[in-house]
Design an enzyme around this catalytic site. Structure first.
Site, mmCIF file in Angstrom:
data_model
loop_
_atom_site.group_PDB
_atom_site.id
_atom_site.type_symbol
_atom_site.label_atom_id
_atom_site.label_comp_id
_atom_site.label_asym_id
_atom_site.label_seq_id
_atom_site.Cartn_x
_atom_site.Cartn_y
_atom_site.Cartn_z
ATOM 1 N N GLY A 311 0.833 -1.191 0.000
ATOM 2 C CA GLY A 311 0.000 0.000 0.000
ATOM 3 C C GLY A 311 0.869 1.242 0.000
ATOM 4 O O GLY A 311 1.996 1.223 0.500
ATOM 5 N N ASP A 312 0.381 2.326 -0.581
ATOM 6 C CA ASP A 312 1.083 3.596 -0.439
ATOM 7 C C ASP A 312 1.077 3.973 1.042
ATOM 8 O O ASP A 312 0.320 3.418 1.846
ATOM 9 C CB ASP A 312 0.420 4.673 -1.295
ATOM 10 C CG ASP A 312 1.374 5.795 -1.669
ATOM 11 O OD1 ASP A 312 2.412 5.946 -1.001
ATOM 12 O OD2 ASP A 312 1.083 6.524 -2.638
ATOM 13 N N CYS A 313 1.909 4.921 1.404
ATOM 14 C CA CYS A 313 2.176 5.161 2.812
ATOM 15 C C CYS A 313 1.011 5.866 3.501
ATOM 16 O O CYS A 313 0.781 7.061 3.299
ATOM 17 C CB CYS A 313 3.470 5.937 2.957
ATOM 18 S SG CYS A 313 4.859 4.993 2.275
ATOM 19 N N ALA A 315 -2.085 4.546 3.075
ATOM 20 C CA ALA A 315 -3.278 4.260 2.265
ATOM 21 C C ALA A 315 -4.233 3.299 2.956
ATOM 22 O O ALA A 315 -5.452 3.384 2.754
ATOM 23 C CB ALA A 315 -2.867 3.703 0.905
#
Length: 797
Positions: A311-313, A315
């Site tokens: 996941g993006d940071c 997200a």
């Protein structure tokens, strides 16, 4: 007393090494491997586990005779539940009981090894700098696939050296391959441009260079294609990426937002993917099982060993805190894990997976599978292998910032620079006095853009002018976004005493960046006012425009007092030197705009939140395929010479949908060769130059309405065509490039009449071909979910 710096250098200057100089307050070139720019430095030790004598040596993860999955399974099987959960976060803690060290998965290398998170730079000496290549938007302007691979190869070598030296991990969260859809997007600078074919070819060659092959058993490093998917909004008019729901039709999704990811995963076989902050049609992407499982892993076949999703940071936190898709952290953690997200760049997984398991929101095997994918990747990278058995463990500091890497960074910058206007002002006359004015006149780290690390040096425009034999008068004149004219008089005074005036301005990361979109696409502050006053002096005036996103250059193009205009993006360490290569004619400009330059009024016609590509009642259309009122079109770029293009055949084919769609190899049919079209490019001028052949396809009446204005189907960069000489340029066109996308997202080859044209703004001859037969579906697009409920039960809403 006005600050007008006149730089004189003695004949012996070149005999001494100067990388940071102060002459009456004037920086020429910054030497960055020191403390003055405050790069973070941490003490380091080997990142690799002890598989010879430590407790981990007793686990089969250290048995090199086994396959990666078996080795990873053995490690995961030995973990307690607590140890498993603790290792689902980007800065995983390892398992001291087992001898498994901590590992930081978050490493960046967008255009060179980047400082921060898992990557550390020393204060001086070894590992205090790395090669800084131009930002992707400028590299994309070179339209040179071989160059992209060469750059990626150097980046991966230096990245591996940093890992071997204990300064970084083995996986890197790059590249950003979201298409540059809207000119206001703050992160467009991180991408190679707006066209999906261009992005797809870029990412294929980039991943090839980063991982050292297509799907290698032993990658040099792991690349990560991000941000999956339909992510291209930061913070616009109070709407933030963390809560934004990108509403995208199946047609636009399949045709525009996904092709680069399909190429990255299905074809280039990248080892990692990052899901994005936004929701897609009501579902947060990191909780979207259709996106991560049905489409990515099943439809695109991205299920090979060691392929994982992060996941993006933050997200996964956004799933409940911002999208309100589920009620709490436990449900968000389970929703992401069940959907196919393996790693959390955040804290939701380690904080809530325990509670989620107790509530029965996921099963233990799902957690095991995520960890097996992650550790299989590290096995492939040789993380658990003896150094002598690993071909990349010998890469060290001596392979960082080599002379070849320096030369490549310079070449990449030169190839990307685009000339937007020239009335004969360029190339510059040799020697004389130049006034260099503007907020980029003496810029250093400003030239790097974002996701950067410290290079050994950054060549400023002033450094380059001096080293090209010019006397320099310098005045900043104004800032990037200032309304103060206090520095104008000084700038005008400097310009009056010069033979030639160079204005260096545009936009920088105070205007466009991650978390910050633009609301206008004009030159910020009073820069145009200063340029106008400089143009009134009736001296040769060149404007060098920096920045990733375009600004409306209408007034500069119309101003007869502006003799030339260059766009140089974010050129990084070689910036000033490369720009002066173009200005002086040492190198001939051949770059092309990888995006459309829109008029300033465009931002008033469509909100950023409108993801639609095709024109409609409230949308004038997006990108060159659907918008035809550009200030400067996608693919625009001038030369110091002239070219003529002729076709080897005026008509090609005929082609039949049955034979074309049947394919000749085991590769996906859309990647197969439709045909190779040959043109002859002749240099009809007086200067040797590269030439980028851009091949566009038009087919009115073929496929669903509306019909695109034109579509890029191929390109090639012909190198060094001498005056009076010709080169044969072959343009390979894939079956998928000729096909169009139906409303349901299917890729379809349609019968009909097609026309091929080369270049933009030229009246070169065209060629035609006909496809007969019946419509053929080349790829059936999986039906997307629409506003589905979460993968776990929603509560408390």
């Amino acid at each position: 007393m006005p600050l007008i710096c006149i730089v004189y250098f003695l004949q012996y200057l070149d005999k001494i090494a100067i990388s940071y100089a102060s002459v009456t307050g004037l920086r020429e070139s910054a030497n960055l491997h020191g403390n003055q720019f405050n790069w973070v430095s941490t003490s380091t030790e080997s990142i690799f586990p002890d598989c010879s004598t430590g407790p981990l040596s007793k686990n089969n993860v250290c048995d090199t005779s086994l396959d990666p999955v078996s080795r990873a399974k053995s490690l995961v099987a030995a973990m307690t539940l607590e140890e498993k959960i603790n290792n689902t976060k980007y800065d995983s803690s390892g398992a001291p009981r087992l001898g498994l060290p901590a590992y930081n998965w978050w490493n960046e290398a967008l255009h060179g090894v980047a400082e921060g998170h898992g990557v550390s730079f020393s204060d001086s000496g070894n590992f205090s700098y790395a090669t800084s290549f131009p930002m992707p938007i400028l590299l994309g302007a070179a339209f040179d696939d071989d160059l992209v691979k060469q750059v990626a190869t150097v980046i991966s070598t230096e990245a591996r050296a940093f890992a071997n030296g204990g300064h970084a991990g083995l996986d890197y969260w790059t590249p950003n391959i979201n298409p540059f859809r809207d000119p206001r997007w703050g992160r467009g600078q991180e991408t190679p441009g707006e066209d999906p074919l261009h992005l797809s070819r870029y990412v294929y060659h980039l991943v090839d260079g980063l991982q050292d092959g297509i799907g290698p058993e032993r990658p040099k490093v792991v690349a990560t294609c991000k941000h999956f998917a339909a992510y291209d909004l930061e913070n616009w008019e109070g709407i933030e990426r963390y809560a934004f729901d990108a509403v995208v039709s199946p047609q636009d999704l399949s045709e525009y937002y996904l092709p680069s990811f399909k190429t990255c995963t299905r074809d280039a076989k990248v080892d990692a993917v990052m899901c994005s902050y936004n929701s897609l049609n009501g579902i947060p992407t990191c909780a979207d099982r259709w996106l991560l499982q049905t489409l990515l892993r099943e439809h695109w076949g991205w299920e090979q060993t060691g392929h994982w999703v992060t996941g993006d940071c933050g997200a996964i936190d956004n799933i409940y805190a911002d999208h309100h898709y589920v009620a709490d952290g436990a449900h968000a953690a389970a929703a992401a894990l069940n959907a196919g997200t393996d790693l959390d760049c955040g804290s939701v997984f380690p904080e809530y997976l325990g509670s989620a398991l107790q509530q029965g929101l996921y099963n233990n095997q799902t957690l095991n599978n995520a960890l097996i994918r992650l550790y299989s990747s590290l096995v492939k990278l040789g993380y658990f292998d003896p150094a002598d058995d690993q071909p990349y463990r010998s890469i060290g500091w001596n392979e960082v910032f080599t002379p070849a890497a320096e030369e490549l960074a310079h070449k990449a910058t030169v190839e990307g620079i685009v000339m937007l206007k020239n009335d004969g002002t360029l190339p510059l006359k040799s020697n004389g006095t130049v006034a260099i004015i503007g907020p980029f006149a003496n810029a250093t780290t400003q030239l790097q853009g974002n996701y950067e690390g410290p290079p050994k040096y950054i060549r400023t425009l002033i450094w380059a002018a001096v080293h090209n034999g010019y006397k320099v008068k310098f005045s900043q004149g104004t800032d990037i976004n200032s309304n103060s004219s206090a520095g104008f008089a000084e700038a005008i005074s400097a310009a009056k005493e010069a033979d030639t005036v160079i204005y260096a301005g545009g936009i920088d990361n105070t205007i466009e960046k991650e978390s910050q979109d633009r609301t206008t696409i004009v030159w910020p502050g009073n820069q145009l006012d200063l340029i106008e006053q400089l143009s009134d002096l009736e001296k040769p005036l060149i404007v060098v425009q920096f920045g990733g996103g375009q600004v409306d250059d209408s007034s500069l193009l119309a101003n007869a007092g502006v003799g030339a205009l260059l766009w140089a993006g974010y050129p990084s360490q070689a910036g000033g030197a490369a720009v002066f290569d173009i200005l002086t004619g040492k190198s001939a400009p051949a770059g092309r705009l990888p995006v459309t330059q829109y008029p300033a009024s465009y931002v008033d016609e469509v909100p950023m939140t409108d993801m639609t590509l095709r024109p409609g009642s409230n949308n004038p259309g997006r990108t060159y395929r659907w918008y035809d009122k550009a200030v400067l079109p996608f693919g625009f770029g001038l030369h110091y010479t002239t070219f003529n293009v002729s076709w080897n055949h005026a008509e090609y084919g005929p082609y039949n949908t049955d034979s074309v769609a049947s394919g000749t190899t085991n590769a996906p049919v859309d990647t197969e060769l439709f045909d190779t079209f040959s043109i002859t490019v002749t240099n009809t001028g007086n200067v040797a130059s590269d030439y980028i052949a851009l091949l566009f396809l038009t087919a009115d009446g073929v496929g669903p309405e509306p019909y695109p204005i034109k579509t890029l189907v191929g390109y090639s960069r012909a190198k060094g065509i001498e005056p009076g000489q010709s080169q044969q340029v072959k343009l390979d066109v894939s079956v998928g490039s000729v096909a169009r996308t139906a409303e349901n997202g299917d890729l379809v080859l349609y019968p009909g009449s097609y026309k091929l044209e080369v270049d933009v703004g030229q009246d070169f001859p065209t060629a035609t071909f006909t496809v007969s037969g019946k419509e053929k579906v080349l790829d059936e697009f999986p039906e997307p979910q629409q506003n589905a409920t979460s993968a776990v039960t929603r509560r408390g809403r």
